[in-house]
Design an enzyme around this catalytic site. Structure first.
Site, PDB file in Angstrom:
ATOM      1  N   HIS A  81      61.953 -55.377  43.626  1.00 53.54           N
ATOM      2  CA  HIS A  81      60.620 -55.621  43.332  1.00 53.54           C
ATOM      3  C   HIS A  81      60.540 -55.158  41.699  1.00 53.54           C
ATOM      4  O   HIS A  81      61.504 -54.964  41.086  1.00 53.54           O
ATOM      5  CB  HIS A  81      60.014 -54.008  43.942  1.00 53.54           C
ATOM      6  CG  HIS A  81      60.684 -52.814  43.660  1.00 53.54           C
ATOM      7  ND1 HIS A  81      60.619 -52.163  42.439  1.00 53.54           N
ATOM      8  CD2 HIS A  81      61.479 -52.109  44.513  1.00 53.54           C
ATOM      9  CE1 HIS A  81      61.205 -50.972  42.561  1.00 53.54           C
ATOM     10  NE2 HIS A  81      61.900 -51.161  43.696  1.00 53.54           N
ATOM     11  N   ASP A 363      67.025 -52.345  44.777  1.00 53.68           N
ATOM     12  CA  ASP A 363      68.083 -52.261  44.113  1.00 53.68           C
ATOM     13  C   ASP A 363      69.089 -51.942  45.198  1.00 53.68           C
ATOM     14  O   ASP A 363      70.227 -52.462  45.039  1.00 53.68           O
ATOM     15  CB  ASP A 363      68.066 -51.187  43.184  1.00 53.68           C
ATOM     16  CG  ASP A 363      67.485 -49.853  43.354  1.00 53.68           C
ATOM     17  OD1 ASP A 363      67.222 -49.557  44.632  1.00 53.68           O
ATOM     18  OD2 ASP A 363      67.263 -49.111  42.456  1.00 53.68           O
TER      19      ASP A 363
END
Length: 462
Positions: A81, A363
């Site tokens: 994102h 992540d």
């Protein structure tokens, strides 16, 4: 919050894995910025700027490069994102004032930002799985909520989508003009920041798309393990990696003194400050050029930030010399890599479905995939990072298929553990699909002394 997210909030994980015989001098590209602009010594401020990924300059990209006789038949994109508001707040300090409304004439901006806002605000007949149906399609709070995507995050993925459109749709004609739902596979976790990032990229890729053709699937797991999440050994490797990270931290006197100083400034116990993960909020201040917080006892400053960031870099260096995270990564990433391989095999056999795939993730999704692939030089996934798998058909031998892997626009195919040697004895600028298949289906378990995912997940080695 699951164990994977909690862990990554405590430490800046970097993908690692041992490299056989070292990195060969013939490797095509390094995952590093232009050497003319990068400092000769690792600088924590420089690394933080790269992590922020402020969308200001035009990015160079190697996506879509192949000999003229190759045909692009499928693209699989895994993104993190975009820029978000912190998930944690520093206790007893004022939250950074970041505006999460979208304003077309405010920087950073993008030519498609205003059209994106209109398309999202006028959405009708939108079908979203499960909890996705309850999420907003774009950020809209005058003061960002915790974890909310910012305008910077939207613009980052509008840029990603534009870049991929120019290469894959305009140049390579990957999707037919009359594309339908069956040509796409879209999946996101149940967070507004991942759904909105995916929509921003998709809108720039397919401007003014028909909502009836869009079907984002909900993935409940941050590692996208779908129906293959039962893996006890994966969690054990992660716990041992956490222990390694903890021992390194307690040995760092400068880091401890920094936390003590910061705790005194905000007036709380050091342990409470550390648990509040101050670096998450400090990165927001840094990326948005907002002053660090102050209290009557003083101010948190850039020197505190540099110490914590430097420790993260040192942690990454030590992790490269150890295999605990690498073993965790193999088990964490296998399900999503296996899905990718299976989809590629179907397309290589002639199927014309799901030829563009988008996973909008975190992540903690990208990091283990990079590590498992053996891409040791890769930095920790920045905001709006993208990992792309391209599938190509050899026009001279149509039965032969090859893959290219790119990380933030850099070709890392020959940095992977399964294809490091291939370019030495082949004129093809990419890796045979079968090498990728053998790695995912068999070879990635050899480090774990196993022959299958199930066996590796359930064989006790501690």
């Amino acid at each position: 919050m699951n164990i994977f997210t909690s862990f990554l909030l405590l430490v800046h994980l970097t993908p690692v894995t041992p490299v056989k015989n070292g990195m060969n001098g013939k490797n095509r590209k390094r995952i590093m910025p232009d050497p003319l602009t990068e400092p000769p010594v690792i600088d924590p401020i420089h690394e933080a700027r790269i992590y922020c990924n402020i969308p200001s300059i035009t990015e160079r990209s190697a996506e879509g490069h192949a000999p003229y006789y190759f045909k692009l038949v499928s693209v699989h994109v895994l993104i993190r994102h975009g820029d978000r508001y912190p998930l944690y707040a520093i206790p007893k300090t004022k939250r950074p004032e970041i505006d999460c409304t979208l304003v077309a004439n405010r920087k950073p901006n993008h030519p498609k930002l205003e059209a994106f806002i209109n398309h999202m605000s006028k959405a009708s007949e939108v079908f979203m799985e499960g909890t996705l149906s309850t999420l907003p399609l774009y950020p809209s709070h005058s003061l960002c909520e915790m974890g909310e995507l910012t305008q910077t995050g939207v613009v980052q993925h509008l840029k990603n989508g534009q870049l991929l459109r120019d290469i894959y749709l305009k140049k390579h004609k990957l999707l037919p003009k009359d594309w339908t739902t069956k040509h796409l596979y879209l999946e996101t976790t149940g967070k507004s920041r991942t759904l909105q990032s995916g929509l921003a990229l998709l809108y720039s890729l397919l401007p003014d798309f028909d909502w009836k053709k869009i079907n984002f699937r909900h993935q409940w797991s941050t590692i996208f393990c779908s129906g293959s999440c039962d893996c006890p050994m994966r969690n054990q490797y992660l716990e041992k990696e956490q222990r390694r990270q903890y021992l390194l931290r307690v040995k760092n006197n400068q880091l401890e003194n920094t936390y003590v100083e910061m705790a005194k400034i905000v007036g709380i116990p050091t342990r409470q400050l550390r648990a509040a993960n101050p670096i998450d909020s400090m990165l927001c201040h840094f990326c948005h050029n907002v002053s660090f917080p102050c209290t009557k006892n003083g101010c948190i400053d850039i020197e505190h930030f540099k110490v914590i960031k430097t420790h993260q870099i040192e942690d990454e260096k030590e992790r490269r010399e150890r295999k605990l995270y690498f073993k965790y990564a193999l088990l964490a990433s296998h399900p999503v890599l296996n899905q990718t391989v299976n989809r590629m095999l179907r397309i290589a056999e002639g199927r014309k479905e799901e030829i563009f795939v988008l996973y909008s993730a975190h992540d903690v999704t990208l990091s283990p995939v990079l590590s498992a692939l053996g891409i040791t030089e890769a930095r920790f996934p920045r905001f709006a990072a993208r990992l792309v798998f391209e599938l190509w058909q050899d026009g001279e031998k149509p039965a032969d298929h090859f893959i290219r892997i790119l990380y933030n626009g850099v070709d890392v195919t020959f940095h992977t553990s399964f294809c490091q040697e291939h370019h030495k004895h082949s004129s093809k600028p990419m890796c045979p699909l079968e090498d990728f298949v053998h790695f995912v289906k068999r070879d990635m378990f050899s480090v774990l002394n196993s022959t299958s995912y199930y066996d590796a997940c359930h064989r006790k080695t501690f």
